[in-house]
Design a protein around this motif. Sequence first.
Motif, PDB file in Angstrom:
ATOM      1  N   VAL A 185       0.850  -1.185   0.000  1.00  0.00           N
ATOM      2  CA  VAL A 185       0.000   0.000   0.000  1.00  0.00           C
ATOM      3  C   VAL A 185       0.882   1.230   0.000  1.00  0.00           C
ATOM      4  CG1 VAL A 185      -1.773   1.280   1.235  1.00  0.00           C
ATOM      5  CG2 VAL A 185      -1.845  -1.210   1.172  1.00  0.00           C
ATOM      6  N   SER A 186       1.721   1.313   1.018  1.00  0.00           N
ATOM      7  CA  SER A 186       2.681   2.399   1.042  1.00  0.00           C
ATOM      8  C   SER A 186       3.798   1.982   1.978  1.00  0.00           C
ATOM      9  CB  SER A 186       1.966   3.682   1.512  1.00  0.00           C
ATOM     10  OG  SER A 186       2.689   4.307   2.520  1.00  0.00           O
ATOM     11  N   PHE A 187       4.904   1.595   1.390  1.00  0.00           N
ATOM     12  CA  PHE A 187       6.011   1.121   2.222  1.00  0.00           C
ATOM     13  C   PHE A 187       7.271   1.911   1.906  1.00  0.00           C
ATOM     14  CE2 PHE A 187       9.453  -1.760   3.507  1.00  0.00           C
ATOM     15  CZ  PHE A 187       9.068  -1.983   4.813  1.00  0.00           C
ATOM     16  N   ALA A 188       7.560   2.887   2.747  1.00  0.00           N
ATOM     17  CA  ALA A 188       8.782   3.692   2.598  1.00  0.00           C
ATOM     18  C   ALA A 188       9.136   4.242   3.971  1.00  0.00           C
ATOM     19  CB  ALA A 188       8.550   4.830   1.611  1.00  0.00           C
ATOM     20  N   PRO A 189       9.679   3.385   4.833  1.00  0.00           N
ATOM     21  CA  PRO A 189       9.968   3.820   6.203  1.00  0.00           C
ATOM     22  C   PRO A 189      10.856   5.056   6.197  1.00  0.00           C
ATOM     23  CG  PRO A 189      10.401   1.478   5.935  1.00  0.00           C
ATOM     24  CD  PRO A 189      10.122   2.018   4.580  1.00  0.00           C
ATOM     25  N   GLN A 190      10.530   5.971   7.115  1.00  0.00           N
ATOM     26  CA  GLN A 190      11.304   7.204   7.181  1.00  0.00           C
ATOM     27  C   GLN A 190      11.731   7.473   8.607  1.00  0.00           C
ATOM     28  OE1 GLN A 190       8.124   9.374   5.749  1.00  0.00           O
ATOM     29  NE2 GLN A 190       8.475   8.837   3.595  1.00  0.00           N
ATOM     30  N   GLY A 191      12.578   8.484   8.755  1.00  0.00           N
ATOM     31  CA  GLY A 191      12.963   8.983  10.079  1.00  0.00           C
ATOM     32  C   GLY A 191      13.435   7.881  10.993  1.00  0.00           C
ATOM     33  N   GLU A 192      12.795   7.826  12.156  1.00  0.00           N
ATOM     34  CA  GLU A 192      13.227   6.893  13.186  1.00  0.00           C
ATOM     35  C   GLU A 192      13.165   5.439  12.708  1.00  0.00           C
ATOM     36  OE1 GLU A 192      11.774   6.439  17.577  1.00  0.00           O
ATOM     37  OE2 GLU A 192      11.572   8.534  16.927  1.00  0.00           O
ATOM     38  N   ALA A 193      12.083   5.130  11.993  1.00  0.00           N
ATOM     39  CA  ALA A 193      11.921   3.766  11.508  1.00  0.00           C
ATOM     40  C   ALA A 193      13.102   3.371  10.622  1.00  0.00           C
ATOM     41  CB  ALA A 193      10.605   3.646  10.743  1.00  0.00           C
ATOM     42  N   LEU A 194      13.472   4.304   9.769  1.00  0.00           N
ATOM     43  CA  LEU A 194      14.584   4.019   8.858  1.00  0.00           C
ATOM     44  C   LEU A 194      15.881   3.811   9.640  1.00  0.00           C
ATOM     45  CD1 LEU A 194      14.848   3.677   5.867  1.00  0.00           C
ATOM     46  CD2 LEU A 194      15.538   6.069   5.687  1.00  0.00           C
ATOM     47  N   GLU A 195      16.074   4.658  10.661  1.00  0.00           N
ATOM     48  CA  GLU A 195      17.252   4.510  11.532  1.00  0.00           C
ATOM     49  C   GLU A 195      17.339   3.090  12.073  1.00  0.00           C
ATOM     50  OE1 GLU A 195      18.902   7.822  13.516  1.00  0.00           O
ATOM     51  OE2 GLU A 195      18.920   7.710  11.303  1.00  0.00           O
ATOM     52  N   VAL A 196      16.197   2.647  12.636  1.00  0.00           N
ATOM     53  CA  VAL A 196      16.179   1.317  13.252  1.00  0.00           C
ATOM     54  C   VAL A 196      16.589   0.270  12.239  1.00  0.00           C
ATOM     55  CG1 VAL A 196      14.681  -0.438  14.271  1.00  0.00           C
ATOM     56  CG2 VAL A 196      14.416   1.963  14.915  1.00  0.00           C
ATOM     57  N   ILE A 197      16.003   0.363  11.061  1.00  0.00           N
ATOM     58  CA  ILE A 197      16.301  -0.641  10.035  1.00  0.00           C
ATOM     59  C   ILE A 197      17.784  -0.601   9.678  1.00  0.00           C
ATOM     60  CG2 ILE A 197      15.816  -1.320   7.667  1.00  0.00           C
ATOM     61  CD1 ILE A 197      12.973  -0.207   8.123  1.00  0.00           C
ATOM     62  N   ARG A 198      18.330   0.603   9.555  1.00  0.00           N
ATOM     63  CA  ARG A 198      19.751   0.748   9.242  1.00  0.00           C
ATOM     64  C   ARG A 198      20.598   0.106  10.329  1.00  0.00           C
ATOM     65  NH1 ARG A 198      19.496   6.103   6.836  1.00  0.00           N
ATOM     66  NH2 ARG A 198      18.953   5.702   4.662  1.00  0.00           N
ATOM     67  N   ARG A 199      20.183   0.398  11.602  1.00  0.00           N
ATOM     68  CA  ARG A 199      20.971  -0.095  12.710  1.00  0.00           C
ATOM     69  C   ARG A 199      21.102  -1.622  12.643  1.00  0.00           C
ATOM     70  NH1 ARG A 199      18.800   0.365  18.182  1.00  0.00           N
ATOM     71  NH2 ARG A 199      17.208   1.045  17.124  1.00  0.00           N
ATOM     72  N   PHE A 200      20.036  -2.277  12.222  1.00  0.00           N
ATOM     73  CA  PHE A 200      20.085  -3.736  12.126  1.00  0.00           C
ATOM     74  C   PHE A 200      20.714  -4.208  10.816  1.00  0.00           C
ATOM     75  CE2 PHE A 200      17.007  -3.421  15.505  1.00  0.00           C
ATOM     76  CZ  PHE A 200      17.302  -4.502  16.300  1.00  0.00           C
ATOM     77  N   GLY A 201      20.994  -3.256   9.926  1.00  0.00           N
ATOM     78  CA  GLY A 201      21.585  -3.625   8.645  1.00  0.00           C
ATOM     79  C   GLY A 201      20.684  -4.540   7.829  1.00  0.00           C
ATOM     80  N   ALA A 202      19.364  -4.325   7.902  1.00  0.00           N
ATOM     81  CA  ALA A 202      18.442  -5.223   7.205  1.00  0.00           C
ATOM     82  C   ALA A 202      17.979  -4.590   5.899  1.00  0.00           C
ATOM     83  CB  ALA A 202      17.231  -5.509   8.097  1.00  0.00           C
ATOM     84  N   PRO A 203      17.955  -5.382   4.804  1.00  0.00           N
ATOM     85  CA  PRO A 203      17.431  -4.840   3.551  1.00  0.00           C
ATOM     86  C   PRO A 203      15.938  -4.533   3.686  1.00  0.00           C
ATOM     87  CG  PRO A 203      18.346  -7.055   3.243  1.00  0.00           C
ATOM     88  CD  PRO A 203      18.380  -6.769   4.703  1.00  0.00           C
TER      89      PRO A 203
END
Lengths: 543, 228
Positions: free
Chosen positions: B133-151
């Motif tokens: 539907v709409s999947f483009a994590p931003q801000g804090e969410a994106l940080e978290v994903i980066r921190r885990f190094g997950a695609p």
Amino acid sequence: MSTATVEVPALPEVHYLNVNYGWRSWLFTTDHKRIAWLYLVSITFFFVVGGVAATLMRLNLIEPQGSLVEPATYNKLFTVHGLIMIFFFLAPAVPTVLGNFAIPIVIGARDVAFPKLNLLSWYLFIAGGGVFLYAVISGGVDTGWTFYTPLSTTYVNTNVLSAAMGIFISGFSSILTGLNFAVTIHKMRAPGMTWFRLPLFIWSMYAASLIFILAMPVIAITMVLIMLERIFHVGIFDPALGGDPILFQHLFWFFGHPEVYILILPSMGVISELVAAFSRRRVFGYSFVAFSSVAIAVISFLVWGHHMFVSGQSIYAGLVFSALSFAVAIPSAVKVFNWTATMYQGSVSYDAPMLYALGFIGLFTIGGLTGLFLASMAADIHLHDTYFVIAHFHYIMVGGAVMGYLGGLHYWWPKMTGRLYPETWARLSALIIFVGFNLTFGPQFILGYLGMPRRYAVYPPEFQALNVLSSAGASILAVGYVIPLIYMIWSLRYGPIAGPNPWGAKGLEWETSSPPPTHNFHETPIVTEEAYAYGARQEAHVA
Amino acid sequence: MPEGPAPALVAEQFDDIIQQRDAASFGMWIFLATEILFFGGLFASYALYRSLYPAAFAAGSHLLKVAYGASYTVMLICSSLTMAMAVRSAQLGRRKPLIGFLVLTLLLGAAFVIIKLRWEWYGDYLEHLVPGVSFAPQGEALEVIRRFGAPLSHVALFMIFYFVMTGIHALHMVVGVGLLTFLIIMAYRGRFVSGDFNTVEMVGLYWHFVDIVWIFLFPLLYLIGGRY
Ligand code: HEM
Ligand SMILES: [Cu+2]
């Protein structure tokens, strides 16, 4: 109920077919016997549709370059054929027609445990079938009945969505039917009808119900995932997005292999009835046959990986699945041996139902043994996705299950209608079906062994002779299927009155009138003897 | 309040009310078995992907709001209690408490569904966390994903399973709320308190089952990845 005049039996004055009339009395009925008729008409319709698709395929394959349709159309034909025959004809055939009609009577009950649910099952079946037909008409589906991903989810643009929806809905029809039968068999048996007095048909139907209950939900959720992936373009099974297409195969075949036993187990039950009735002997090794049904149901859940030997599954998993697949052949063989042992020293009569039973035993044995070839990993690498597989499963599904269905239908027809079908025609068509069947599918073993792959509209010219033979056989087979359709409709009106027990068979269903009253018995029967208590052999054919 | 005579309660295919009751509860247990298989396909797929992509699943879990999950859990456990009380009241033939407990159960269930849709899922949507539907994590969410190094696409897989599993669970809740409404109307008309409590018992089994599914969903979705 049964009149004293043995010579000219008459129809009972009031029975389930004439208690009331009009379309409401059918479409809103909760009588299991009438619901059986609703199913009989519906699945016959689907059988014809699936048969037309098969006919077009066989016509196309008469010439190596394909004589009739575009390859894309051919893909749709085999997909529609497979899906209809499996989900809308064969899986419901014996359970919903013969099971619905016979189970309550055979165990001495007035109806199934949940009659309204039973009717709901039929409506779900019709709804699912309707949605599926919509998919067929509005462009068709071309994924094969197996819906393999990512082909079905990403690459094809045919009507996968509504096809999956149709399967999903009709899946619930099967679940409810299985549930209803399991509860009925547990809770509705007449006084004295202990588990080990149950006719073996009931044991098989019970085992098949267990599979309905445990396997259908898995295909339902798998179809949900397919639909979601197509609607939202997410990557559940798409390797490009991290999804795992092999997971789909696991889910599909975890359902798919038990499903093939849904197709065969009920027919095996029918064969036990037929062999006993027409050999006038108790089925040899009753409890072995009974437990073999349960064993088949259990083991059938543990062998799905034999469909995935070449899908990249680990070789150790393959070894285990191969061994377990060999194991499932044991209870199947137990049945075959016990049926033949039952006939030994029985007084066998070759009425039409028995001819079907004999056909079943031979053809099922061939189908089962070739299954062992396929369950051997090394052989399967060569045989996988060839016509050998097509021949194997048609020997089991058409040679076995459909034969059992037709045999059972003939056997219980006098009970369902009160009238006899014309015996000579029936024997003739049983014979035609047997011959036509072997001509159609026998050559396909050779074709597959020689390397002709399945699911192609064209083939190298050296395969033509065997393909023409197969198509010729198919036309004989078609004749064999059309004849019963005609004489059974004819017999509804003109068939001789059957009387309560035209076969002189044992079993509660033969003690009530033909056709039975709405609640099956005028008084609840009390069972005092084991199933198939055929006493001294002279007793046979007294009537 | 006094209903028809007892025999009318027994459907014609049964010999007596005991057989009817046995059949109904056996049928219900079988139905629940089919439900286990239905959810089982999802749990199995979840297990596979979690073992393939542990980092993405850990990251995905961090995107969910534990406060919601925890309060649903409390609500559902309470609703199981009130449902059990409702069944007991029916067995004891006490109409007022029966209706009261049914209404309480219904309120808890309805609150679950409404909070989930109106606040939790809508919030996820606003944060662009809904695959397909709409999947483009931003801000804090994106940080978290980066921190885990997950695609991102693997995190999307987690979110798909989150939405599908809780979605199908919520659908079951909606059905349950519908069933409760039906029970309340019938109880109001005087049913279920003269030995015919079977229906209440059956809906109770269903309700407990749906609650138990949630008890598995909550930790598997909200609490993984070394979050607590
Ligand atoms: C009566 C019950 C029948 C059942 C349950 C049945 C089932 C199936 C199934 C499951 C498939 C595989 C479809 C796929 O993989 O997509 C199939 C394929 C096929 N069947 Fe049948 N079938 C039946 C009768 C027949 C008859 C009577 C004929 C011929 C007259 C026939 C001819 C074929 C052909 C030609 C294929 C396609 C092979 C290929 O290209 O891969 N079937 N059937
Ligand atoms: Cu298999």
